[in-house]
Design a protein around this motif. Structure first.
Motif, PDB file in Angstrom:
ATOM      1  N   GLY A  70      15.532   6.482  -0.443  1.00 19.51           N
ATOM      2  CA  GLY A  70      16.068   5.378   0.372  1.00 19.51           C
ATOM      3  C   GLY A  70      15.996   4.039  -0.339  1.00 19.51           C
ATOM      4  N   ASP A  98       0.820  -1.223   0.000  1.00 15.95           N
ATOM      5  CA  ASP A  98       0.000   0.000   0.000  1.00 15.95           C
ATOM      6  C   ASP A  98       0.849   1.266   0.000  1.00 15.95           C
ATOM      7  OD1 ASP A  98      -2.132  -1.646   0.059  1.00 15.95           O
ATOM      8  OD2 ASP A  98      -2.502  -1.449   2.222  1.00 15.95           O
ATOM      9  N   ALA A  99       2.111   1.143   0.342  1.00 16.47           N
ATOM     10  CA  ALA A  99       2.990   2.324   0.389  1.00 16.47           C
ATOM     11  C   ALA A  99       4.163   2.173  -0.571  1.00 16.47           C
ATOM     12  CB  ALA A  99       3.486   2.539   1.811  1.00 16.47           C
ATOM     13  N   ALA A 106       7.582   1.716   0.908  1.00 18.33           N
ATOM     14  CA  ALA A 106       8.303   2.803   1.581  1.00 18.33           C
ATOM     15  C   ALA A 106       8.957   2.245   2.850  1.00 18.33           C
ATOM     16  CB  ALA A 106       7.344   3.941   1.921  1.00 18.33           C
ATOM     17  N   ALA A 126       9.837   2.909  -2.812  1.00 17.97           N
ATOM     18  CA  ALA A 126       9.679   4.304  -3.283  1.00 17.97           C
ATOM     19  C   ALA A 126      10.288   5.299  -2.314  1.00 17.97           C
ATOM     20  CB  ALA A 126       8.213   4.605  -3.529  1.00 17.97           C
ATOM     21  N   ALA A 149      12.366   6.307   1.659  1.00 19.96           N
ATOM     22  CA  ALA A 149      12.062   6.271   3.090  1.00 19.96           C
ATOM     23  C   ALA A 149      10.620   6.748   3.249  1.00 19.96           C
ATOM     24  CB  ALA A 149      13.017   7.183   3.836  1.00 19.96           C
ATOM     25  N   ASP A 150       9.983   6.327   4.323  1.00 19.32           N
ATOM     26  CA  ASP A 150       8.556   6.614   4.514  1.00 19.32           C
ATOM     27  C   ASP A 150       8.364   8.092   4.861  1.00 19.32           C
ATOM     28  OD1 ASP A 150       5.939   6.897   5.536  1.00 19.32           O
ATOM     29  OD2 ASP A 150       5.841   4.732   5.831  1.00 19.32           O
ATOM     30  N   ILE A 151       7.819   8.825   3.903  1.00 16.52           N
ATOM     31  CA  ILE A 151       7.677  10.283   4.059  1.00 16.52           C
ATOM     32  C   ILE A 151       6.710  10.607   5.198  1.00 16.52           C
ATOM     33  CG2 ILE A 151       6.970  12.417   2.895  1.00 16.52           C
ATOM     34  CD1 ILE A 151       7.746  10.951   0.206  1.00 16.52           C
ATOM     35  N   LYS A 152       5.667   9.762   5.345  1.00 12.87           N
ATOM     36  CA  LYS A 152       4.672  10.023   6.408  1.00 12.87           C
ATOM     37  C   LYS A 152       5.309   9.837   7.792  1.00 12.87           C
ATOM     38  CE  LYS A 152       1.137   8.718   3.125  1.00 12.87           C
ATOM     39  NZ  LYS A 152       0.392   7.635   2.515  1.00 12.87           N
ATOM     40  N   LYS A 179       5.914  -3.297  -9.203  1.00 11.71           N
ATOM     41  CA  LYS A 179       5.769  -1.834  -9.343  1.00 11.71           C
ATOM     42  C   LYS A 179       6.854  -1.060  -8.600  1.00 11.71           C
ATOM     43  CE  LYS A 179       2.852   2.162  -9.079  1.00 11.71           C
ATOM     44  NZ  LYS A 179       1.586   2.815  -8.879  1.00 11.71           N
ATOM     45  N   GLY A 212      20.083  10.725   2.283  1.00 13.45           N
ATOM     46  CA  GLY A 212      20.718  10.570   3.592  1.00 13.45           C
ATOM     47  C   GLY A 212      21.226   9.183   3.911  1.00 13.45           C
ATOM     48  N   MET A 213      21.158   8.260   2.942  1.00 13.73           N
ATOM     49  CA  MET A 213      21.696   6.903   3.193  1.00 13.73           C
ATOM     50  C   MET A 213      22.612   6.489   2.042  1.00 13.73           C
ATOM     51  SD  MET A 213      19.088   4.245   5.090  1.00 13.73           S
ATOM     52  CE  MET A 213      17.797   4.205   3.871  1.00 13.73           C
ATOM     53  N   GLU A 250      14.776  13.379  -3.292  1.00 19.34           N
ATOM     54  CA  GLU A 250      14.615  14.055  -1.991  1.00 19.34           C
ATOM     55  C   GLU A 250      14.593  15.571  -2.138  1.00 19.34           C
ATOM     56  OE1 GLU A 250      16.751  11.527  -2.597  1.00 19.34           O
ATOM     57  OE2 GLU A 250      16.856  10.149  -0.896  1.00 19.34           O
TER      58      GLU A 250
HETATM   59  C1  HXC Z   1       5.349   7.080   2.137  1.00 16.67           C
HETATM   60  C2  HXC Z   1       4.648   6.585   0.030  1.00 16.67           C
HETATM   61  C3  HXC Z   1       5.925   6.813  -0.497  1.00 16.67           C
HETATM   62  C4  HXC Z   1       6.950   7.192   0.426  1.00 16.67           C
HETATM   63  C5  HXC Z   1       4.646   6.264  -2.121  1.00 16.67           C
HETATM   64  N1  HXC Z   1       3.888   6.253  -1.022  1.00 16.67           N
HETATM   65  N2  HXC Z   1       5.895   6.613  -1.831  1.00 16.67           N
HETATM   66  N3  HXC Z   1       4.357   6.711   1.328  1.00 16.67           N
HETATM   67  N4  HXC Z   1       6.599   7.313   1.722  1.00 16.67           N
HETATM   68  N5  HXC Z   1       8.213   7.389   0.052  1.00 16.67           N
HETATM   69  C6  HXC Z   1       2.472   5.919  -0.920  1.00 16.67           C
HETATM   70  C7  HXC Z   1       1.578   7.032  -1.440  1.00 16.67           C
HETATM   71  O1  HXC Z   1       1.409   8.033  -0.459  1.00 16.67           O
HETATM   72  C8  HXC Z   1       0.310   6.295  -1.743  1.00 16.67           C
HETATM   73  O2  HXC Z   1      -0.404   6.030  -0.548  1.00 16.67           O
HETATM   74  C9  HXC Z   1       0.831   4.960  -2.247  1.00 16.67           C
HETATM   75  O3  HXC Z   1       2.144   4.819  -1.752  1.00 16.67           O
HETATM   76  C10 HXC Z   1       0.867   4.883  -3.761  1.00 16.67           C
HETATM   77  O4  HXC Z   1       1.599   5.973  -4.233  1.00 16.67           O
HETATM   78  P1  HXC Z   1       1.075   6.948  -5.408  1.00 16.67           P
HETATM   79  O5  HXC Z   1       1.852   8.208  -5.285  1.00 16.67           O
HETATM   80  O6  HXC Z   1      -0.402   7.050  -5.381  1.00 16.67           O
HETATM   81  O7  HXC Z   1       1.537   6.110  -6.700  1.00 16.67           O
HETATM   82  P2  HXC Z   1       1.911   6.668  -8.133  1.00 16.67           P
HETATM   83  O8  HXC Z   1       0.982   7.774  -8.542  1.00 16.67           O
HETATM   84  O9  HXC Z   1       2.029   5.466  -9.010  1.00 16.67           O
HETATM   85  O10 HXC Z   1       3.348   7.351  -7.971  1.00 16.67           O
HETATM   86  C11 HXC Z   1       4.463   6.555  -7.652  1.00 16.67           C
HETATM   87  C12 HXC Z   1       5.673   7.444  -7.169  1.00 16.67           C
HETATM   88  C13 HXC Z   1       5.177   8.383  -6.047  1.00 16.67           C
HETATM   89  C14 HXC Z   1       6.170   8.270  -8.354  1.00 16.67           C
HETATM   90  C15 HXC Z   1       6.758   6.507  -6.702  1.00 16.67           C
HETATM   91  O11 HXC Z   1       4.491   7.594  -5.046  1.00 16.67           O
HETATM   92  C16 HXC Z   1       6.267   9.138  -5.375  1.00 16.67           C
HETATM   93  O12 HXC Z   1       6.749  10.120  -5.916  1.00 16.67           O
HETATM   94  N6  HXC Z   1       6.647   8.704  -4.164  1.00 16.67           N
HETATM   95  C17 HXC Z   1       7.622   9.402  -3.358  1.00 16.67           C
HETATM   96  C18 HXC Z   1       9.014   9.189  -3.895  1.00 16.67           C
HETATM   97  C19 HXC Z   1      10.041   9.924  -3.057  1.00 16.67           C
HETATM   98  O13 HXC Z   1       9.984  11.177  -2.954  1.00 16.67           O
HETATM   99  N7  HXC Z   1      10.974   9.188  -2.434  1.00 16.67           N
HETATM  100  C20 HXC Z   1      11.964   9.774  -1.571  1.00 16.67           C
HETATM  101  C21 HXC Z   1      11.458   9.739  -0.159  1.00 16.67           C
HETATM  102  S1  HXC Z   1      12.550  10.568   0.950  1.00 16.67           S
HETATM  103  P3  HXC Z   1      -1.865   6.632  -0.272  1.00 16.67           P
HETATM  104  O14 HXC Z   1      -2.192   6.131   1.114  1.00 16.67           O
HETATM  105  O15 HXC Z   1      -1.754   8.116  -0.396  1.00 16.67           O
HETATM  106  O16 HXC Z   1      -2.712   6.012  -1.343  1.00 16.67           O
HETATM  107  C22 HXC Z   1      13.802   9.484   1.211  1.00 16.67           C
HETATM  108  C23 HXC Z   1      14.857   9.993   2.118  1.00 16.67           C
HETATM  109  C24 HXC Z   1      15.986   9.032   2.221  1.00 16.67           C
HETATM  110  O17 HXC Z   1      13.839   8.408   0.704  1.00 16.67           O
HETATM  111  C25 HXC Z   1      17.026   9.610   3.094  1.00 16.67           C
HETATM  112  C26 HXC Z   1      17.498   8.694   4.180  1.00 16.67           C
HETATM  113  C27 HXC Z   1      17.091   7.332   4.066  1.00 16.67           C
END
Ligand code: HXC
Length: 258
Positions: free
Chosen positions: A109, A23-24, A27, A63, A65-68, A59, A140-141, A132
């Motif tokens: 991440g 579902d995430a 993440a 995607a 680290a968990d942004i939430k 898929k 950050g990793m 990011e």
């Molecule tokens: C929490 C995430 C998530 C994430 C996706 N989801 N990526 N939740 N953290 N990183 C959740 C969405 O909120 C959504 O939940 C569900 O997964 C499906 O995602 P969608 O966005 O609806 O899917 P889609 O339109 O197909 O887009 C896919 C995507 C997009 C392009 C990958 O989800 C996206 O841009 N995700 C974030 C990518 C990102 O910025 N990653 C870096 C994170 S920061 P709901 O409940 O809303 O339906 C990071 C820091 C690392 O990684 C540094 C130290 C480790």
């Protein structure tokens, strides 16, 4: 052991760990990373495990680290709590080889986790990125460090500063991944690479992993000396005698990890 965020399967000396938060988009929250570290540590201790494969879904490998989970944290929370350091350390301390089998998104991440593995086999649908910057933060990793060592400064700067995704074909050209295969063949390809590694002497395999990791951690003269001395030390093993005798006798070696 039962886990909530990963699925672990040991078969034919290969431990496959599937990230499982569909579902995430897999993440990476702290619970998942903790379970991943535990599963790897278990496999490190288990004689039946000789190689790991870490994978995700079609898929998404992961995607990010968990942004939430991160959104409300303060500087003091992440700095004093040393966010992600124990989790990264737990992965980097594993001595058996780890292959990342990446399909779909490997972002933030997720890309960094793939790069912590010893090599990456990608499906033709894989997309790597360090987005990011779009969240007002930075990698950050290892996204500014391991990625730069793997693909060079130009592509690393491009990916980290623009947040653009790199498709599998470009990732292979740039040296981020070792092979690209059709999506449906990804797990077979990674498993068969892992089984091939599992047939070798575990002493050679672990020594090779340690030596290759020195390549970007030490000056070249020191790293070459490290390699030479470890190579010399292998002449104390029964597997060196067996491997070389088997070649001369035109038969398959029977390694005993001794
Ligand atoms: C929490 C995430 C998530 C994430 C996706 N989801 N990526 N939740 N953290 N990183 C959740 C969405 O909120 C959504 O939940 C569900 O997964 C499906 O995602 P969608 O966005 O609806 O899917 P889609 O339109 O197909 O887009 C896919 C995507 C997009 C392009 C990958 O989800 C996206 O841009 N995700 C974030 C990518 C990102 O910025 N990653 C870096 C994170 S920061 P709901 O409940 O809303 O339906 C990071 C820091 C690392 O990684 C540094 C130290 C480790």
């Amino acid at each position: 052991m039962a886990y909530d965020n990963i699925i672990v399967d040991v078969d034919d000396h290969v431990c496959t760990i599937r990230l499982n938060r569909p579902d995430a988009l897999n993440a990476l929250n702290l619970e998942l990373l903790k379970e991943l570290g535990e599963a790897l540590a278990e496999g490190q201790k288990n004689d039946k495990v000789r190689c790991f494969v870490i994978t995700g879904s079609e898929k998404a490998f992961a995607a990010g680290a968990d942004i939430k989970m991160m959104s409300d944290k303060s500087f003091a929370d992440v700095f004093a709590g040393d966010l992600f350091t124990p989790e990264e350390d737990a992965i980097m301390r594993i001595r058996k080889p780890i292959i990342a089998a990446v399909s779909g998104y490997a972002l933030g991440g997720g890309c960094e986790l793939a790069m912590m593995c010893d090599f990456i086999i990608a499906s033709d649908t894989a997309k790597f990125g360090q987005p990011e910057v779009n969240l007002g933060v930075m990698a950050g990793m290892g996204g500014t460090q391991r990625l730069t060592r793997l693909v060079g400064r130009a592509k690393s700067m491009d990916m980290n500063l623009t947040g653009r995704f790199m498709e599998a074909e470009e990732a292979e050209r740039a040296g981020l991944v070792s092979r690209v295969v059709p999506c449906k063949k990804l797990i077979d390809e990674a498993t068969s690479a892992a089984k091939k590694i599992a047939e070798k002497s575990m002493i050679s395999v672990m020594a090779i992993k340690e030596a290759v990791h020195r390549a970007d951690q030490m000056p070249l003269t020191e790293a070459i000396l490290f390699e030479r001395r470890v190579f010399h030390s292998m002449f104390a093993t029964a597997d060196q005698k067996e491997g070389m005798a088997a070649f001369i006798e035109k038969r398959e070696p029977q390694f005993r990890d001794k």
